[in-house]
Write an enzyme that holds these catalytic residues in place. Structure first.
Site, PDB file in Angstrom:
ATOM      1  N   TYR A 145       0.840  -1.208   0.000  1.00  0.00           N
ATOM      2  CA  TYR A 145       0.000   0.000   0.000  1.00  0.00           C
ATOM      3  C   TYR A 145       0.873   1.256   0.000  1.00  0.00           C
ATOM      4  CZ  TYR A 145      -3.509   3.398   1.476  1.00  0.00           C
ATOM      5  OH  TYR A 145      -4.326   4.505   1.545  1.00  0.00           O
ATOM      6  N   LYS A 149       1.134   4.433  -2.695  1.00  0.00           N
ATOM      7  CA  LYS A 149       0.887   5.843  -2.377  1.00  0.00           C
ATOM      8  C   LYS A 149       2.151   6.684  -2.564  1.00  0.00           C
ATOM      9  CE  LYS A 149      -3.493   5.551  -1.625  1.00  0.00           C
ATOM     10  NZ  LYS A 149      -4.477   6.249  -2.490  1.00  0.00           N
ATOM     11  N   THR A 180     -13.637   5.835   7.743  1.00  0.00           N
ATOM     12  CA  THR A 180     -14.489   5.522   6.587  1.00  0.00           C
ATOM     13  C   THR A 180     -14.897   4.048   6.663  1.00  0.00           C
ATOM     14  OG1 THR A 180     -12.659   4.757   5.206  1.00  0.00           O
ATOM     15  CG2 THR A 180     -13.133   7.129   5.163  1.00  0.00           C
TER      16      THR A 180
HETATM   17  N1  LIG Z   1      -9.492   5.589   5.066  1.00  0.00           N
HETATM   18  C1  LIG Z   1      -8.236   5.955   5.314  1.00  0.00           C
HETATM   19  O1  LIG Z   1      -7.737   5.879   6.452  1.00  0.00           O
HETATM   20  C2  LIG Z   1      -7.381   6.519   4.213  1.00  0.00           C
HETATM   21  C3  LIG Z   1      -6.184   7.161   4.553  1.00  0.00           C
HETATM   22  C4  LIG Z   1      -5.387   7.689   3.539  1.00  0.00           C
HETATM   23  C5  LIG Z   1      -5.772   7.557   2.219  1.00  0.00           C
HETATM   24  N2  LIG Z   1      -6.932   6.915   1.908  1.00  0.00           N
HETATM   25  C6  LIG Z   1      -7.278   6.805   0.494  1.00  0.00           C
HETATM   26  O2  LIG Z   1      -8.536   7.401   0.288  1.00  0.00           O
HETATM   27  C7  LIG Z   1      -9.173   6.792  -0.836  1.00  0.00           C
HETATM   28  C8  LIG Z   1     -10.590   6.410  -0.447  1.00  0.00           C
HETATM   29  O3  LIG Z   1     -10.531   5.586   0.709  1.00  0.00           O
HETATM   30  P1  LIG Z   1     -11.829   5.341   1.634  1.00  0.00           P
HETATM   31  O4  LIG Z   1     -11.309   5.102   2.996  1.00  0.00           O
HETATM   32  O5  LIG Z   1     -12.853   6.404   1.391  1.00  0.00           O
HETATM   33  O6  LIG Z   1     -12.303   3.925   1.047  1.00  0.00           O
HETATM   34  P2  LIG Z   1     -13.746   3.258   0.817  1.00  0.00           P
HETATM   35  O7  LIG Z   1     -13.459   1.788   0.716  1.00  0.00           O
HETATM   36  O8  LIG Z   1     -14.746   3.747   1.818  1.00  0.00           O
HETATM   37  O9  LIG Z   1     -14.161   3.809  -0.621  1.00  0.00           O
HETATM   38  C9  LIG Z   1     -13.425   3.469  -1.766  1.00  0.00           C
HETATM   39  C10 LIG Z   1     -14.335   3.536  -2.994  1.00  0.00           C
HETATM   40  O10 LIG Z   1     -13.522   3.213  -4.151  1.00  0.00           O
HETATM   41  C11 LIG Z   1     -14.270   2.352  -4.981  1.00  0.00           C
HETATM   42  N3  LIG Z   1     -13.382   1.548  -5.812  1.00  0.00           N
HETATM   43  C12 LIG Z   1     -12.528   0.565  -5.395  1.00  0.00           C
HETATM   44  N4  LIG Z   1     -11.944   0.002  -6.465  1.00  0.00           N
HETATM   45  C13 LIG Z   1     -12.416   0.646  -7.570  1.00  0.00           C
HETATM   46  C14 LIG Z   1     -12.189   0.499  -8.962  1.00  0.00           C
HETATM   47  N5  LIG Z   1     -11.381  -0.454  -9.451  1.00  0.00           N
HETATM   48  N6  LIG Z   1     -12.830   1.349  -9.805  1.00  0.00           N
HETATM   49  C15 LIG Z   1     -13.681   2.280  -9.328  1.00  0.00           C
HETATM   50  N7  LIG Z   1     -13.962   2.453  -8.024  1.00  0.00           N
HETATM   51  C16 LIG Z   1     -13.326   1.629  -7.152  1.00  0.00           C
HETATM   52  C17 LIG Z   1     -15.103   1.500  -4.020  1.00  0.00           C
HETATM   53  O11 LIG Z   1     -16.214   0.916  -4.678  1.00  0.00           O
HETATM   54  C18 LIG Z   1     -15.483   2.523  -2.949  1.00  0.00           C
HETATM   55  O12 LIG Z   1     -16.712   3.162  -3.264  1.00  0.00           O
HETATM   56  C19 LIG Z   1      -8.281   5.626  -1.249  1.00  0.00           C
HETATM   57  O13 LIG Z   1      -7.445   6.030  -2.326  1.00  0.00           O
HETATM   58  C20 LIG Z   1      -7.422   5.387  -0.011  1.00  0.00           C
HETATM   59  O14 LIG Z   1      -6.167   4.806  -0.328  1.00  0.00           O
HETATM   60  C21 LIG Z   1      -7.755   6.387   2.867  1.00  0.00           C
END
Ligand SMILES: NC(=O)c1ccc[n+]([C@@H]2O[C@H](COP(=O)([O-])OP(=O)(O)OC[C@H]3O[C@@H](n4cnc5c(N)ncnc54)[C@H](O)[C@@H]3O)[C@@H](O)[C@H]2O)c1
Length: 250
Positions: A145, A149, A180
């Protein structure tokens, strides 16, 4: 009159978590917004759900074209779709490495290249990528991961350099641990979810998890035409996790 009036945006991964909060905030601030997601049925008015798999170039091109046609323009791209992976560098096989890099990194390239012809027509074009604290800080058991990133971090700066002179600003947000559905799933899978949540909260200097709305506000700041001189920035939204070194509570 709000800052996004008249503009049109797409948000990948816009059906859940950070993407959903961002799509809803962009819409509340005046943009017409499409959420491009594997699960478009989970998207509610006024945001439009469009089915899209960011690992499939034909799917991406069709979804971007559908959004541009529906809105008659495309000004803002939020590259947010992402998936996680756990373990050290030996934990994931080649197929898992390919899958995570495909979604988290190449997906951003696919969506951006499909959108660029539209963005070049916009007077207020902006791309915001969702990076992570994992690009900057060594977190245990997150090798794959973090690699994805770290690539997003470098990609953001390169894209910002390539497109700033054609009026397309590219920036990123780097969230800490955000409350989330994704993190909810991780906690549910832990042996002791309450203890795991407490450990994640304690890791943040703020003592709590980041909210999806807080990340959405940072994304909208970077995407807004009011931020016309902000390019090549990766904005931490992490409760101080990257920059601060607090003493343990006494
Ligand atoms: N939650 C955290 O702690 C956190 C921290 C840093 C970064 N992020 C980043 O934030 C972003 C969103 O994370 P989140 O926590 O909201 O996740 P989440 O799982 O709640 O939402 C992710 C969304 O992406 C969609 N998705 C996944 N694969 C896909 C694909 N191949 N094509 C289209 N859509 C797709 C899913 O259907 C979902 O709706 C990600 O890039 C994650 O790496 C999250």
């Amino acid at each position: 009159m709000t800052d996004f009036d008249g503009l049109a945006a797409i948000v990948t991964g816009g059906a859940s978590g950070i993407g959903r909060a961002t799509a809803e905030l962009l819409a509340a601030r005046g943009a017409r917004v499409a959420a491009l997601d594997l699960n478009p049925d989970q998207v509610a008015d006024p945001v439009v759900g469009i089915r899209c798999d960011v690992t499939d170039d034909a799917s991406v091109r069709a979804a971007v074209a559908e959004a541009a046609e529906r809105f008659g323009r495309l000004d803002i791209v939020i590259n947010n779709a992402g998936i996680g992976a756990q373990g050290d560098v030996a934990a994931n096989d080649d197929a898992q490495w390919a899958q995570v890099l495909d979604v988290n990194v190449i997906g951003m390239a696919r969506v951006s290249r499909a959108a660029l012809p539209h963005l070049r027509q916009s007077p207020a074009a902006a791309i915001v990528n969702t990076c992570s604290i994992a690009a900057w800080a060594g977190l245990p058991q997150r090798a794959l991961y973090s690699a994805s990133k770290g690539a997003v971090y470098g990609l953001t700066l390169a894209m910002a350099a390539d497109h700033v002179r054609e009026g397309i600003r590219v920036n990123a947000v780097a969230p800490g641990t955000v409350d989330t559905p994704w993190v909810g799933r991780l906690l549910d899978a832990a042996a002791d979810p309450a203890a795991e949540r407490a450990a994640l909260q304690a890791r943040q200097p703020s003592g709590r998890l980041v909210t999806a709305d807080e990340v959405a506000h940072a994304v909208c700041y970077l995407a807004s035409p009011l931020s016309g001189s902000t390019a090549g920035t990766v904005l931490a939204v992490d409760g101080g996790m990257y920059g601060l070194r607090l003493r343990p509570p006494s």
